[in-house]
Design a protein around this motif. Structure first.
Motif, PDB file in Angstrom:
ATOM      1  N   ARG A 187     -33.854 -15.272 -17.823  1.00 48.33           N
ATOM      2  CA  ARG A 187     -33.451 -15.051 -16.427  1.00 48.33           C
ATOM      3  C   ARG A 187     -32.720 -13.724 -16.267  1.00 48.33           C
ATOM      4  N   SER A 188     -31.455 -13.670 -16.657  1.00 55.21           N
ATOM      5  CA  SER A 188     -30.704 -12.438 -16.446  1.00 55.21           C
ATOM      6  C   SER A 188     -29.507 -12.379 -17.377  1.00 55.21           C
ATOM      7  N   THR A 189     -28.973 -11.168 -17.502  1.00 57.31           N
ATOM      8  CA  THR A 189     -27.738 -10.945 -18.231  1.00 57.31           C
ATOM      9  C   THR A 189     -26.786 -10.212 -17.296  1.00 57.31           C
ATOM     10  N   THR A 190     -25.591 -10.749 -17.107  1.00 61.59           N
ATOM     11  CA  THR A 190     -24.632 -10.145 -16.188  1.00 61.59           C
ATOM     12  C   THR A 190     -23.289  -9.934 -16.884  1.00 61.59           C
ATOM     13  N   VAL A 191     -22.524  -8.977 -16.371  1.00 62.61           N
ATOM     14  CA  VAL A 191     -21.181  -8.740 -16.882  1.00 62.61           C
ATOM     15  C   VAL A 191     -20.302  -9.922 -16.481  1.00 62.61           C
ATOM     16  N   SER A 192     -19.569 -10.454 -17.431  1.00 65.57           N
ATOM     17  CA  SER A 192     -18.745 -11.623 -17.139  1.00 65.57           C
ATOM     18  C   SER A 192     -17.534 -11.250 -16.295  1.00 65.57           C
ATOM     19  N   ALA A 193     -17.009 -12.218 -15.575  1.00 61.30           N
ATOM     20  CA  ALA A 193     -15.767 -12.039 -14.836  1.00 61.30           C
ATOM     21  C   ALA A 193     -14.611 -11.980 -15.829  1.00 61.30           C
ATOM     22  N   ILE A 194     -13.491 -11.413 -15.396  1.00 56.78           N
ATOM     23  CA  ILE A 194     -12.299 -11.396 -16.251  1.00 56.78           C
ATOM     24  C   ILE A 194     -11.666 -12.774 -16.144  1.00 56.78           C
ATOM     25  N   SER A 195     -11.921 -13.593 -17.135  1.00 61.39           N
ATOM     26  CA  SER A 195     -11.479 -14.987 -17.130  1.00 61.39           C
ATOM     27  C   SER A 195     -10.081 -15.105 -17.717  1.00 61.39           C
ATOM     28  N   ALA A 196      -9.178 -15.744 -16.979  1.00 60.60           N
ATOM     29  CA  ALA A 196      -7.814 -15.945 -17.474  1.00 60.60           C
ATOM     30  C   ALA A 196      -7.816 -16.756 -18.768  1.00 60.60           C
ATOM     31  N   THR A 197      -8.674 -17.762 -18.835  1.00 56.46           N
ATOM     32  CA  THR A 197      -8.730 -18.591 -20.039  1.00 56.46           C
ATOM     33  C   THR A 197      -9.203 -17.777 -21.233  1.00 56.46           C
ATOM     34  N   ALA A 198     -10.274 -16.997 -21.051  1.00 52.42           N
ATOM     35  CA  ALA A 198     -10.800 -16.179 -22.148  1.00 52.42           C
ATOM     36  C   ALA A 198      -9.784 -15.144 -22.597  1.00 52.42           C
ATOM     37  N   VAL A 199      -9.079 -14.550 -21.646  1.00 52.73           N
ATOM     38  CA  VAL A 199      -8.068 -13.542 -21.988  1.00 52.73           C
ATOM     39  C   VAL A 199      -6.928 -14.169 -22.777  1.00 52.73           C
ATOM     40  N   ARG A 200      -6.465 -15.344 -22.331  1.00 56.73           N
ATOM     41  CA  ARG A 200      -5.366 -16.013 -23.038  1.00 56.73           C
ATOM     42  C   ARG A 200      -5.781 -16.383 -24.458  1.00 56.73           C
ATOM     43  N   GLU A 201      -6.997 -16.902 -24.601  1.00 56.48           N
ATOM     44  CA  GLU A 201      -7.466 -17.289 -25.934  1.00 56.48           C
ATOM     45  C   GLU A 201      -7.591 -16.069 -26.839  1.00 56.48           C
ATOM     46  N   ALA A 202      -8.176 -14.993 -26.314  1.00 57.24           N
ATOM     47  CA  ALA A 202      -8.318 -13.773 -27.102  1.00 57.24           C
ATOM     48  C   ALA A 202      -6.962 -13.179 -27.432  1.00 57.24           C
ATOM     49  N   ARG A 203      -6.057 -13.189 -26.457  1.00 58.56           N
ATOM     50  CA  ARG A 203      -4.713 -12.651 -26.676  1.00 58.56           C
ATOM     51  C   ARG A 203      -4.010 -13.372 -27.814  1.00 58.56           C
ATOM     52  N   ASP A 204      -4.117 -14.694 -27.839  1.00 59.23           N
ATOM     53  CA  ASP A 204      -3.440 -15.463 -28.885  1.00 59.23           C
ATOM     54  C   ASP A 204      -4.018 -15.164 -30.268  1.00 59.23           C
TER      55      ASP A 204
ATOM     56  N   GLU B  44     -19.485  -3.392 -13.599  1.00 56.95           N
ATOM     57  CA  GLU B  44     -18.467  -4.268 -13.029  1.00 56.95           C
ATOM     58  C   GLU B  44     -18.804  -5.741 -13.240  1.00 56.95           C
ATOM     59  N   PRO B  45     -17.783  -6.613 -13.206  1.00 55.87           N
ATOM     60  CA  PRO B  45     -18.038  -8.057 -13.316  1.00 55.87           C
ATOM     61  C   PRO B  45     -19.076  -8.516 -12.299  1.00 55.87           C
ATOM     62  N   GLY B  46     -20.034  -9.297 -12.776  1.00 54.83           N
ATOM     63  CA  GLY B  46     -21.093  -9.797 -11.911  1.00 54.83           C
ATOM     64  C   GLY B  46     -22.314  -8.909 -11.849  1.00 54.83           C
ATOM     65  N   GLU B  47     -22.220  -7.685 -12.361  1.00 57.96           N
ATOM     66  CA  GLU B  47     -23.348  -6.762 -12.302  1.00 57.96           C
ATOM     67  C   GLU B  47     -24.424  -7.175 -13.300  1.00 57.96           C
ATOM     68  N   GLN B  48     -25.673  -7.142 -12.846  1.00 59.02           N
ATOM     69  CA  GLN B  48     -26.780  -7.512 -13.726  1.00 59.02           C
ATOM     70  C   GLN B  48     -27.135  -6.340 -14.635  1.00 59.02           C
ATOM     71  N   LEU B  49     -27.389  -6.650 -15.910  1.00 58.20           N
ATOM     72  CA  LEU B  49     -27.748  -5.640 -16.892  1.00 58.20           C
ATOM     73  C   LEU B  49     -29.192  -5.853 -17.318  1.00 58.20           C
ATOM     74  N   ARG B  50     -30.040  -4.884 -17.024  1.00 63.29           N
ATOM     75  CA  ARG B  50     -31.462  -4.973 -17.388  1.00 63.29           C
ATOM     76  C   ARG B  50     -31.714  -4.114 -18.621  1.00 63.29           C
ATOM     77  N   ASP B  51     -32.293  -4.720 -19.649  1.00 63.01           N
ATOM     78  CA  ASP B  51     -32.444  -3.994 -20.906  1.00 63.01           C
ATOM     79  C   ASP B  51     -33.292  -2.740 -20.757  1.00 63.01           C
TER      80      ASP B  51
ATOM     81  N   ALA C 276     -18.620   0.695 -21.708  1.00 64.28           N
ATOM     82  CA  ALA C 276     -18.978   0.819 -20.296  1.00 64.28           C
ATOM     83  C   ALA C 276     -18.533  -0.405 -19.502  1.00 64.28           C
ATOM     84  N   ILE C 277     -18.520  -1.565 -20.142  1.00 57.74           N
ATOM     85  CA  ILE C 277     -18.020  -2.779 -19.487  1.00 57.74           C
ATOM     86  C   ILE C 277     -16.505  -2.733 -19.398  1.00 57.74           C
ATOM     87  N   ILE C 278     -15.863  -2.330 -20.477  1.00 57.36           N
ATOM     88  CA  ILE C 278     -14.400  -2.302 -20.519  1.00 57.36           C
ATOM     89  C   ILE C 278     -13.833  -1.302 -19.517  1.00 57.36           C
ATOM     90  N   ASP C 279     -14.484  -0.119 -19.414  1.00 59.74           N
ATOM     91  CA  ASP C 279     -13.910   0.905 -18.522  1.00 59.74           C
ATOM     92  C   ASP C 279     -14.338   0.749 -17.065  1.00 59.74           C
TER      93      ASP C 279
END
Length: 217
Positions: free
Chosen positions: A73-90, A33-40, A26-29
């Motif tokens: 406090r809260s749990t939110t969907v993370s932003a699409i981080s260029a650094t995280a994507v590059r690290e994961a890609r490698d 959305e990024p920034g959205e709060q997720l309540r258990d 649901a996060i991937i598709d």
């Protein structure tokens, strides 16, 4: 034998994995959305489960970087981080490179045929603009060498980092550059069929390294 008083542990594991998979997807598709709060509590109601497997899934998602958890406090969907994507890609590129190098000497004609059929489905999905089908076909193609390699540690690393990369893949497969992946897949399959492990592993590494970058952090 009498029925055990409690369900087997595997049932709980399957429930946890199912909840995790549904929230991850649901996060991937983009459902969340990024920034959205997720309540258990809300997620538990949506999925029809208790809050415990939801909380466990959110902790796993935090470990992959798909959500940001602030205890108490809260749990939110993370932003699409260029650094995280590059690290994961490698990391993902290196794992697939290893998988192909190990698998090529053991690939059967049926394995190569599975890869070829997956790429045909991938090409059809790209032409139709069906991003979800393209992602499934891409997974099916690359899963063949991973499966044949038999390296469980490698598969575990991919399970952790592929979800971070998946959002960038969606952007790529929704663009005209997706057609470049069709040609790379064809070259990969040809080299696998020829038994050229070094060249095939180089192609798959380049394929994942070519994933479109997102804006810098």
């Amino acid at each position: 034998m009498p029925i055990p008083p409690s369900p087997p542990a595997v049932a709980r594991q399957l429930l946890r994995d199912g909840v995790y998979g549904q929230l991850r997807d649901a996060i991937i598709d983009g459902t969340f959305e990024p920034g959205e709060q997720l309540r258990d509590a809300d997620l538990a109601t949506w999925l029809g489960v208790s809050r415990t497997p939801v909380r466990e899934a959110l902790l796993r998602l935090a470990q992959t970087g798909l959500v940001v958890a602030r205890p108490g406090r809260s749990t939110t969907v993370s932003a699409i981080s260029a650094t995280a994507v590059r690290e994961a890609r490698d990391v993902v590129a290196a794992m697939h490179e290893l998988a192909v190098r190990d698998a090529v000497p053991r690939l059967t004609a049926d394995d190569v045929a599975r890869m070829r059929a997956a790429n045909e489905r991938f090409e059809q999905a790209v032409e139709a603009g069906d991003v979800e089908a393209a992602l499934r076909a891409d997974d099916e193609l690359h899963d063949v060498p991973v499966e044949v390699s038999g390296n469980r540690a490698l598969a575990t690393v991919l399970d952790q980092f592929v979800p971070v990369l998946r959002r960038a893949e969606r952007l790529r497969f929704a663009s005209a550059s997706a057609r470049e992946s069709v040609a790379r897949h064809q070259e990969l399959i040809r080299l696998c069929a020829d038994g050229d492990a070094e060249a095939a592993s180089s192609v798959v590494f380049t394929t994942f390294r070519a994933l479109a970058a997102v804006d810098d952090d």
